[in-house]
Motif scaffolding. Structure first.
Motif, PDB file in Angstrom:
ATOM      1  N   ASP A  99      88.825  79.290  28.409  1.00 33.49           N
ATOM      2  CA  ASP A  99      88.345  80.727  28.493  1.00 33.49           C
ATOM      3  C   ASP A  99      88.786  81.484  29.783  1.00 33.49           C
ATOM      4  N   SER A 100      89.230  82.476  29.730  1.00 30.92           N
ATOM      5  CA  SER A 100      89.813  83.142  31.009  1.00 30.92           C
ATOM      6  C   SER A 100      88.509  83.479  31.841  1.00 30.92           C
ATOM      7  N   ASP A 101      88.807  83.332  33.269  1.00 29.14           N
ATOM      8  CA  ASP A 101      87.445  83.549  34.115  1.00 29.14           C
ATOM      9  C   ASP A 101      88.247  84.187  35.547  1.00 29.14           C
ATOM     10  N   GLY A 102      88.881  85.530  35.199  1.00 30.60           N
ATOM     11  CA  GLY A 102      89.477  86.118  36.098  1.00 30.60           C
ATOM     12  C   GLY A 102      90.979  85.467  36.022  1.00 30.60           C
ATOM     13  N   ASP A 103      91.593  85.202  37.114  1.00 32.01           N
ATOM     14  CA  ASP A 103      92.740  84.447  37.430  1.00 32.01           C
ATOM     15  C   ASP A 103      92.582  82.956  37.015  1.00 32.01           C
ATOM     16  N   ALA A 104      91.685  82.444  36.637  1.00 36.11           N
ATOM     17  CA  ALA A 104      91.337  80.996  36.453  1.00 36.11           C
ATOM     18  C   ALA A 104      91.014  80.733  34.946  1.00 36.11           C
ATOM     19  N   THR A 105      90.931  79.503  34.448  1.00 40.21           N
ATOM     20  CA  THR A 105      90.529  79.246  33.210  1.00 40.21           C
ATOM     21  C   THR A 105      89.390  78.240  33.257  1.00 40.21           C
ATOM     22  N   ARG A 106      88.503  78.479  32.533  1.00 43.63           N
ATOM     23  CA  ARG A 106      87.269  77.456  32.136  1.00 43.63           C
ATOM     24  C   ARG A 106      87.645  76.556  30.935  1.00 43.63           C
ATOM     25  N   VAL A 107      88.219  75.337  31.128  1.00 41.97           N
ATOM     26  CA  VAL A 107      88.344  74.311  30.219  1.00 41.97           C
ATOM     27  C   VAL A 107      87.409  73.665  29.854  1.00 41.97           C
ATOM     28  N   GLU A 108      86.693  73.686  28.551  1.00 41.47           N
ATOM     29  CA  GLU A 108      85.841  72.675  27.883  1.00 41.47           C
ATOM     30  C   GLU A 108      86.316  72.061  26.781  1.00 41.47           C
ATOM     31  N   MET A 109      86.190  70.667  27.218  1.00 44.21           N
ATOM     32  CA  MET A 109      86.418  69.458  26.140  1.00 44.21           C
ATOM     33  C   MET A 109      85.113  68.898  25.538  1.00 44.21           C
ATOM     34  N   ARG A 110      85.069  69.251  24.154  1.00 43.23           N
ATOM     35  CA  ARG A 110      83.678  68.965  23.503  1.00 43.23           C
ATOM     36  C   ARG A 110      84.298  67.669  22.758  1.00 43.23           C
ATOM     37  N   THR A 111      83.819  66.522  22.821  1.00 42.38           N
ATOM     38  CA  THR A 111      84.137  65.424  21.854  1.00 42.38           C
ATOM     39  C   THR A 111      83.071  64.858  21.043  1.00 42.38           C
ATOM     40  N   VAL A 112      83.018  64.937  19.590  1.00 46.79           N
ATOM     41  CA  VAL A 112      82.075  64.399  18.825  1.00 46.79           C
ATOM     42  C   VAL A 112      82.367  63.191  18.072  1.00 46.79           C
ATOM     43  N   PHE A 113      81.637  62.037  18.266  1.00 51.00           N
ATOM     44  CA  PHE A 113      81.852  60.824  17.609  1.00 51.00           C
ATOM     45  C   PHE A 113      81.208  60.732  16.454  1.00 51.00           C
ATOM     46  N   PRO A 114      81.489  59.861  15.478  1.00 52.80           N
ATOM     47  CA  PRO A 114      80.848  59.725  14.161  1.00 52.80           C
ATOM     48  C   PRO A 114      79.426  59.214  14.257  1.00 52.80           C
ATOM     49  N   THR A 115      79.280  58.359  15.351  1.00 49.69           N
ATOM     50  CA  THR A 115      77.659  57.898  15.696  1.00 49.69           C
ATOM     51  C   THR A 115      77.233  57.835  17.115  1.00 49.69           C
ATOM     52  N   ARG A 116      76.211  57.955  17.208  1.00 43.88           N
ATOM     53  CA  ARG A 116      75.745  57.860  18.609  1.00 43.88           C
ATOM     54  C   ARG A 116      76.127  56.488  19.174  1.00 43.88           C
ATOM     55  N   GLU A 117      76.351  55.518  18.619  1.00 45.90           N
ATOM     56  CA  GLU A 117      76.528  54.175  18.982  1.00 45.90           C
ATOM     57  C   GLU A 117      78.105  54.137  19.293  1.00 45.90           C
ATOM     58  N   GLN A 118      78.746  54.944  18.890  1.00 42.13           N
ATOM     59  CA  GLN A 118      80.331  54.991  19.364  1.00 42.13           C
ATOM     60  C   GLN A 118      80.263  55.736  20.377  1.00 42.13           C
ATOM     61  N   ARG A 119      79.639  56.904  20.240  1.00 41.75           N
ATOM     62  CA  ARG A 119      79.624  57.770  21.492  1.00 41.75           C
ATOM     63  C   ARG A 119      79.100  56.821  22.889  1.00 41.75           C
ATOM     64  N   ASP A 120      78.098  56.007  22.746  1.00 43.96           N
ATOM     65  CA  ASP A 120      77.565  55.308  23.832  1.00 43.96           C
ATOM     66  C   ASP A 120      78.716  54.168  24.098  1.00 43.96           C
ATOM     67  N   GLU A 121      79.352  53.756  23.122  1.00 42.04           N
ATOM     68  CA  GLU A 121      80.197  52.487  23.499  1.00 42.04           C
ATOM     69  C   GLU A 121      81.636  53.378  24.317  1.00 42.04           C
ATOM     70  N   ALA A 122      81.840  54.287  23.778  1.00 48.45           N
ATOM     71  CA  ALA A 122      83.007  55.058  24.634  1.00 48.45           C
ATOM     72  C   ALA A 122      82.589  55.459  25.873  1.00 48.45           C
ATOM     73  N   VAL A 123      81.326  55.759  26.245  1.00 44.90           N
ATOM     74  CA  VAL A 123      80.643  55.973  27.544  1.00 44.90           C
ATOM     75  C   VAL A 123      80.739  54.866  28.475  1.00 44.90           C
ATOM     76  N   GLU A 124      80.102  53.793  27.749  1.00 48.62           N
ATOM     77  CA  GLU A 124      79.835  52.492  28.687  1.00 48.62           C
ATOM     78  C   GLU A 124      81.098  51.517  28.754  1.00 48.62           C
ATOM     79  N   LYS A 125      81.892  51.302  27.744  1.00 49.84           N
ATOM     80  CA  LYS A 125      82.920  50.385  27.845  1.00 49.84           C
ATOM     81  C   LYS A 125      84.201  50.942  28.188  1.00 49.84           C
ATOM     82  N   TYR A 126      84.633  52.215  27.854  1.00 48.79           N
ATOM     83  CA  TYR A 126      85.810  53.018  28.141  1.00 48.79           C
ATOM     84  C   TYR A 126      85.661  53.984  29.159  1.00 48.79           C
ATOM     85  N   HIS A 127      84.401  54.220  29.864  1.00 48.37           N
ATOM     86  CA  HIS A 127      84.160  55.084  30.857  1.00 48.37           C
ATOM     87  C   HIS A 127      84.648  56.642  30.634  1.00 48.37           C
TER      88      HIS A 127
END
Length: 164
Positions: free
Chosen positions: A113-141
C-alpha cells in the motif's frame, strides 16, 4: 517501523494467522519489483544469516519457486512456493510449504500500500490449524523471521533504483 499483530480479524482466522507489517521508504512499484525476479529475491529473502539457492523460478500465477534456504548453522531447508495471485503493484498471494506435495502448506498474502513516497507492506500468513501456527512461531521463530525478512527487503530496496 515494524509491527506484528495476531489480533482478531473479520475473516475468522485470527487463531491461525501471523500478520507482520513494515513501512518501507520506497515506492510500491519498486518494493513489488523486488519480488518479481529471482536475482532480487536471492539477495534479501529470509531472516538474518540465511541465504537462498533457487532450483527453479516462474513468477506468474500458478508458477512455482523451488528453493533451499541455508541457515546460519548450516541446516538446509527445502522450500516451495506457488504463486496464486499476482496483482502489480498491490498484491501477491501464494501457498508455501516444503514441497509441492506437502500436506501442511500455508497461505500468505502480501499487500503493498502506497504511503506517500513509502510503501506499507503487510504479510498475512494463514496456517491450516492453530497448532501449526503455534509450531511455526515457537519452533521456527516465524514472527521474528518474518520481521527480519521485511527488514532485509527494506534494506535491499533502499539500495535499488527503479527498474534495476
Amino acid at each position: 517501523m515494524s509491527t506484528t499483530d495476531q489480533g482478531a480479524t473479520p475473516t475468522g482466522t485470527a487463531d491461525r494467522e501471523i500478520v507482520i507489517s513494515r513501512v518501507i521508504d520506497a515506492p510500491a512499484e519498486l518494493v513489488f519489483e523486488a519480488f518479481t525476479a529471482v536475482h532480487h529475491l536471492s539477495r534479501w529473502w529470509g531472516p538474518e544469516g540465511f541465504t537462498t539457492t533457487t532450483r527453479s523460478f516462474e513468477f506468474r500465477a500458478d508458477g512455482e519457486w523451488d528453493f533451499v534456504m541455508h541457515g546460519p548453522d548450516g541446516t538446509d531447508y527445502s522450500e516451495w512456493i506457488t504463486w496464486t495471485e499476482i496483482t502489480p503493484p498491490a498484491r501477491i498471494a501464494f501457498r508455501h510449504g516444503e514441497s509441492r506435495d506437502d500436506p501442511n502448506t500455508f497461505e500468505t498474502v502480501i499487500a503493498f500500500d502506497s504511503d506517500g513516497d513509502a510503501t506499507r507492506v503487510e504479510m498475512r500468513t494463514v496456517f491450516p490449524t492453530r497448532e501449526q501456527r503455534d509450531e511455526a512461531v515457537e519452533k521456527y521463530h516465524a514472527v521474528d523471521g518474518g520481521t527480519q525478512t521485511l527488514a532485509n527487503l527494506a534494506s535491499y530496496v533502499g539500495g535499488l533504483s527503479p527498474r534495476e
